[in-house]
Scaffold this active site. Sequence first.
Site, short mmCIF file in Angstrom:
data_model
loop_
_atom_site.label_atom_id
_atom_site.label_comp_id
_atom_site.label_asym_id
_atom_site.label_seq_id
_atom_site.Cartn_x
_atom_site.Cartn_y
_atom_site.Cartn_z
N HIS A 21 39.13 25.64 29.64
CA HIS A 21 38.42 26.92 29.72
C HIS A 21 36.92 26.71 29.59
O HIS A 21 36.42 26.33 28.54
CB HIS A 21 38.91 27.85 28.61
CG HIS A 21 38.50 29.28 28.81
ND1 HIS A 21 39.30 30.20 29.44
CD2 HIS A 21 37.38 29.94 28.48
CE1 HIS A 21 38.70 31.37 29.48
NE2 HIS A 21 37.51 31.24 28.90
N ASP A 80 33.28 28.88 30.76
CA ASP A 80 32.77 30.15 31.28
C ASP A 80 31.46 30.02 32.04
O ASP A 80 30.69 30.99 32.11
CB ASP A 80 32.60 31.15 30.13
CG ASP A 80 33.88 31.85 29.77
OD1 ASP A 80 34.44 32.55 30.63
OD2 ASP A 80 34.36 31.70 28.62
N GLU A 140 40.92 35.33 33.17
CA GLU A 140 40.95 35.67 31.75
C GLU A 140 41.03 37.18 31.57
O GLU A 140 40.01 37.85 31.46
CB GLU A 140 39.72 35.11 31.03
CG GLU A 140 39.82 35.28 29.52
CD GLU A 140 38.66 34.63 28.78
OE1 GLU A 140 38.81 34.37 27.58
OE2 GLU A 140 37.62 34.40 29.40
N HIS A 185 42.63 40.12 27.14
CA HIS A 185 41.44 39.59 26.48
C HIS A 185 41.33 40.30 25.14
O HIS A 185 42.29 40.31 24.37
CB HIS A 185 40.19 39.74 27.36
CG HIS A 185 39.01 38.99 26.84
ND1 HIS A 185 37.92 39.61 26.27
CD2 HIS A 185 38.77 37.66 26.76
CE1 HIS A 185 37.06 38.69 25.87
NE2 HIS A 185 37.54 37.49 26.15
N HIS A 224 44.29 34.87 23.27
CA HIS A 224 43.87 36.28 23.12
C HIS A 224 45.02 37.26 22.88
O HIS A 224 44.75 38.41 22.54
CB HIS A 224 43.06 36.77 24.33
CG HIS A 224 41.67 36.26 24.37
ND1 HIS A 224 40.68 36.71 23.51
CD2 HIS A 224 41.07 35.34 25.18
CE1 HIS A 224 39.55 36.09 23.79
NE2 HIS A 224 39.76 35.24 24.78
N HIS A 231 42.56 28.24 25.36
CA HIS A 231 41.44 28.03 24.43
C HIS A 231 41.74 28.73 23.10
O HIS A 231 41.24 29.80 22.83
CB HIS A 231 40.10 28.47 25.02
CG HIS A 231 40.03 29.90 25.46
ND1 HIS A 231 40.92 30.49 26.32
CD2 HIS A 231 39.13 30.89 25.15
CE1 HIS A 231 40.58 31.76 26.52
NE2 HIS A 231 39.51 32.03 25.81
N ASP A 262 35.87 26.42 25.56
CA ASP A 262 35.21 27.71 25.74
C ASP A 262 33.70 27.57 25.84
O ASP A 262 32.95 28.47 25.46
CB ASP A 262 35.57 28.69 24.62
CG ASP A 262 35.44 30.16 25.05
OD1 ASP A 262 35.15 30.41 26.23
OD2 ASP A 262 35.62 31.04 24.20
#
Length: 424
Positions: A48, A50, A155, A182, A223, A244, A352
């Site tokens: 993961h 971003d 995500e 999420h 999440h 993650h 992350d």
Amino acid sequence: MLRRAALLLAVSVVALSGAMSGAAQAQSAASEARVMQLLKTTPLIDGHNDLPWALRQQYGNDVHAVDLTTNLSASTRLHTDIARLRAGGVGGQFWSVYVPASLTPLEAVEETFEQIDTAKRIIGAYPETFGLATTADQVEAVFKSGRIASLIGMEGGYSIDDSLALLREFYGAGARYMTLTHSKTTTWADSATDAPKWGGLSPFGEAVVKEMNRLGMMVDLSHVSEETMLDAMRVSDAPVIFSHSSARAVTDHPRNVPDRVLRMMPDDGGIVMINLAPGFVSERVRAWNGARAGEEARLKTLNPGDPGAVERGLKTWEAAHPTPQATLADVVAHIQHVRTVAGVDHIGLGADFDGIGSLPEGMGGVDAYPRILAALMDAGWTEADIRKIAGENLLRVMRAVEAVAASKANERPSLARPATPAQG
């Protein structure tokens, strides 16, 4: 004489401590060198990152606004660039195509497709470095070509707008996992950080998981609530992933994976990819964040309509309560715990990067992986163990998910829709 003897003893202790520190540093450097050799033949695959969202937020999705070939640590807030990816031994990367849970469903659909486009434009802008991969075999082929295998992960299940047709279109666009929620509970799945609505998955949520199995899209449980984890693992015919997440027994955050679920991983066959967010890996940071949130709520109650007073009060509180730092030892503790409870075959890395505001001490970006793996090696992990956590475990999970999809090749696409409220 006694004072002189005490002084000599103190000097000796300091010298011995320095020698031990030097020896430890030398061992760590040697271990990092061994790790980098291993990563030449085993792809380190992070679950993961971003960067696409960071480019959207900071540069309007212009992938050419910064030169990713250079080390950007001193000139930007980015955690990711090609120089540090290479220094970190990264051989495969899931690029997250995150969009906020606060969007309307139609906005989420549109922006998720835009983020997939951004991820593909990153790959296309540096073809000598990145190669798109959608299967385990493609990951290995891209890696063997000397490039970084680039995969796409969604995500937030709100991006499909309750449509399995859209789920299929996202799969067709290259998405190979979807995080079911999420930060907010969706119309079909409960989040770990929001009020529950379904007690896990709704019936339509179960249909989503089954259709992901049919397609060959990994079910990502980062999440989600514990009840959603259990429902998804019960429904899914394929192993699940946590792209993650960390261990709740080490840091008591609802985003982390409880031991009850970790103990199920050997039967499930899935993988927990350890996150680096300080509030998830350090109990000290988690507690500090909670105390700060409580103080902010108190100040807002005392100062309604006066954000300036709230901000000044928080600065005063923070001055009296310095922010604690997460450390490499914190990260290692989570990895070791998951190994103890779930086993070495069920651990991976999903840091992350570029999705969190701060990082553990000494881990400023994607070049941190050799330090993490070297610390494990120094703690007694074998080279075979290091290869597993680096990428072999995830490749095994990907192949298992692909095999389940192949077994369902003759099944028709699902036309399931959420139940509509009964008309009065």
